[in-house]
Motif scaffolding. Structure first.
Motif, PDB file in Angstrom:
ATOM      1  N   ILE A  37      16.723   9.257 -18.861  1.00 13.24           N
ATOM      2  CA  ILE A  37      16.333   8.395 -17.795  1.00 13.24           C
ATOM      3  C   ILE A  37      14.877   8.677 -17.401  1.00 13.24           C
ATOM      4  O   ILE A  37      14.393  10.027 -17.120  1.00 13.24           O
ATOM      5  CB  ILE A  37      17.159   8.501 -16.601  1.00 13.24           C
ATOM      6  N   GLU A  38      13.952   7.705 -17.644  1.00 14.08           N
ATOM      7  CA  GLU A  38      12.676   7.637 -17.207  1.00 14.08           C
ATOM      8  C   GLU A  38      12.445   6.902 -16.048  1.00 14.08           C
ATOM      9  O   GLU A  38      12.854   5.765 -15.614  1.00 14.08           O
ATOM     10  CB  GLU A  38      11.683   7.205 -18.319  1.00 14.08           C
ATOM     11  N   SER A  39      11.760   7.731 -14.995  1.00 16.28           N
ATOM     12  CA  SER A  39      11.412   7.154 -13.765  1.00 16.28           C
ATOM     13  C   SER A  39       9.784   7.090 -13.493  1.00 16.28           C
ATOM     14  O   SER A  39       9.020   7.944 -13.653  1.00 16.28           O
ATOM     15  CB  SER A  39      12.281   7.676 -12.600  1.00 16.28           C
ATOM     16  N   THR A  40       9.305   6.246 -12.749  1.00 16.48           N
ATOM     17  CA  THR A  40       7.952   5.991 -12.127  1.00 16.48           C
ATOM     18  C   THR A  40       7.929   5.403 -10.699  1.00 16.48           C
ATOM     19  O   THR A  40       8.569   4.357 -10.656  1.00 16.48           O
ATOM     20  CB  THR A  40       7.065   5.618 -13.205  1.00 16.48           C
ATOM     21  N   PRO A  41       7.007   5.863  -9.925  1.00 14.94           N
ATOM     22  CA  PRO A  41       6.697   5.197  -8.502  1.00 14.94           C
ATOM     23  C   PRO A  41       6.082   3.938  -8.922  1.00 14.94           C
ATOM     24  O   PRO A  41       4.843   3.887  -9.735  1.00 14.94           O
ATOM     25  CB  PRO A  41       6.198   6.138  -7.711  1.00 14.94           C
ATOM     26  N   LEU A  42       6.304   2.958  -8.160  1.00 14.59           N
ATOM     27  CA  LEU A  42       5.583   1.623  -8.142  1.00 14.59           C
ATOM     28  C   LEU A  42       4.548   1.469  -7.035  1.00 14.59           C
ATOM     29  O   LEU A  42       5.052   1.685  -5.990  1.00 14.59           O
ATOM     30  CB  LEU A  42       6.440   0.415  -8.192  1.00 14.59           C
ATOM     31  N   ASP A  43       3.142   1.471  -7.194  1.00 15.14           N
ATOM     32  CA  ASP A  43       2.494   1.337  -6.218  1.00 15.14           C
ATOM     33  C   ASP A  43       1.863  -0.133  -5.981  1.00 15.14           C
ATOM     34  O   ASP A  43       1.296  -0.399  -5.001  1.00 15.14           O
ATOM     35  CB  ASP A  43       1.038   1.902  -6.843  1.00 15.14           C
ATOM     36  N   VAL A  44       2.027  -1.062  -6.781  1.00 13.00           N
ATOM     37  CA  VAL A  44       1.809  -2.330  -6.609  1.00 13.00           C
ATOM     38  C   VAL A  44       2.895  -3.264  -7.073  1.00 13.00           C
ATOM     39  O   VAL A  44       4.000  -2.844  -7.863  1.00 13.00           O
ATOM     40  CB  VAL A  44       0.476  -2.788  -7.421  1.00 13.00           C
ATOM     41  N   GLY A  45       2.883  -4.547  -6.790  1.00 14.09           N
ATOM     42  CA  GLY A  45       3.963  -5.368  -7.157  1.00 14.09           C
ATOM     43  C   GLY A  45       5.322  -5.613  -6.273  1.00 14.09           C
ATOM     44  O   GLY A  45       6.056  -6.254  -6.451  1.00 14.09           O
ATOM     45  N   ARG A  46       4.875  -5.138  -4.871  1.00 18.77           N
ATOM     46  CA  ARG A  46       5.683  -5.081  -3.956  1.00 18.77           C
ATOM     47  C   ARG A  46       5.751  -6.567  -3.283  1.00 18.77           C
ATOM     48  O   ARG A  46       4.704  -6.920  -2.667  1.00 18.77           O
ATOM     49  CB  ARG A  46       5.511  -4.016  -2.820  1.00 18.77           C
ATOM     50  N   PRO A  47       7.001  -7.329  -3.246  1.00 18.58           N
ATOM     51  CA  PRO A  47       6.856  -8.605  -2.608  1.00 18.58           C
ATOM     52  C   PRO A  47       6.915  -8.392  -1.098  1.00 18.58           C
ATOM     53  O   PRO A  47       7.598  -7.545  -0.483  1.00 18.58           O
ATOM     54  CB  PRO A  47       8.155  -9.188  -3.099  1.00 18.58           C
ATOM     55  N   ILE A  48       6.118  -9.276  -0.540  1.00 20.12           N
ATOM     56  CA  ILE A  48       6.229  -9.341   1.034  1.00 20.12           C
ATOM     57  C   ILE A  48       6.404 -10.750   1.486  1.00 20.12           C
ATOM     58  O   ILE A  48       5.832 -11.413   1.240  1.00 20.12           O
ATOM     59  CB  ILE A  48       4.866  -8.740   1.458  1.00 20.12           C
ATOM     60  N   THR A  49       7.490 -10.860   2.190  1.00 20.61           N
ATOM     61  CA  THR A  49       8.263 -12.200   2.732  1.00 20.61           C
ATOM     62  C   THR A  49       7.871 -12.332   4.065  1.00 20.61           C
ATOM     63  O   THR A  49       8.577 -11.344   4.745  1.00 20.61           O
ATOM     64  CB  THR A  49       9.407 -12.554   2.177  1.00 20.61           C
ATOM     65  N   LEU A  50       7.188 -13.241   4.664  1.00 17.06           N
ATOM     66  CA  LEU A  50       7.042 -13.200   6.412  1.00 17.06           C
ATOM     67  C   LEU A  50       7.765 -14.540   6.629  1.00 17.06           C
ATOM     68  O   LEU A  50       7.360 -15.587   6.088  1.00 17.06           O
ATOM     69  CB  LEU A  50       5.435 -13.146   6.467  1.00 17.06           C
TER      70      LEU A  50
END
Length: 123
Positions: A37-50
């Motif tokens: 299993i390989e994991s990495t944190p995501l710093d970008v690409g977060r959807p924001i819905t208002l």
């Protein structure tokens, strides 16, 4: 308080705030049967819905629709004092601004919009 590009959204809430894991993960089995299993944190690409569940005046929403159409670069979105660098999310599966006119008119623009939803993505 939510602010971006000289807009202040008083009646909006961040609906998918807790729906983002922030980690990309890939798993596979090796030829010897071991599980990797390989994991990495995501710093970008977060959807924001208002979203706003109250009626919004057309005088505020119509210019916002034009802004979403013409602003293609990144800009700061401030939610409760925290700044996110975002773009309008022109995803083929979602419209940047989803809304319904409060009343349909055959010969005039609506005065109010209901169920307004804005889509952004962090960059």
């Amino acid at each position: 308080m939510i602010n971006f590009l000289n807009y202040q959204l008083d009646n909006f809430v961040w609906t998918n705030r807790f729906g983002f894991a922030g980690v990309a993960q890939q798993e596979e089995r090796g030829l010897n049967g071991a599980f990797h299993i390989e994991s990495t944190p995501l710093d970008v690409g977060r959807p924001i819905t208002l979203s706003s569940q109250t009626a919004e005046p057309a005088g505020r929403i119509m210019p916002l629709m034009e802004l979403a159409r013409t602003t293609l670069g990144a800009f700061p979105l401030v939610i409760n004092g925290v700044s996110y660098t975002v773009k309008f999310y022109h995803n083929p599966n979602a419209v940047v601004i989803q809304t319904d006119p409060d009343f349909f008119y055959s010969d005039a623009d609506p005065d109010w919009f209901a169920n307004v939803t804005l889509h952004f993505i962090t960059v």
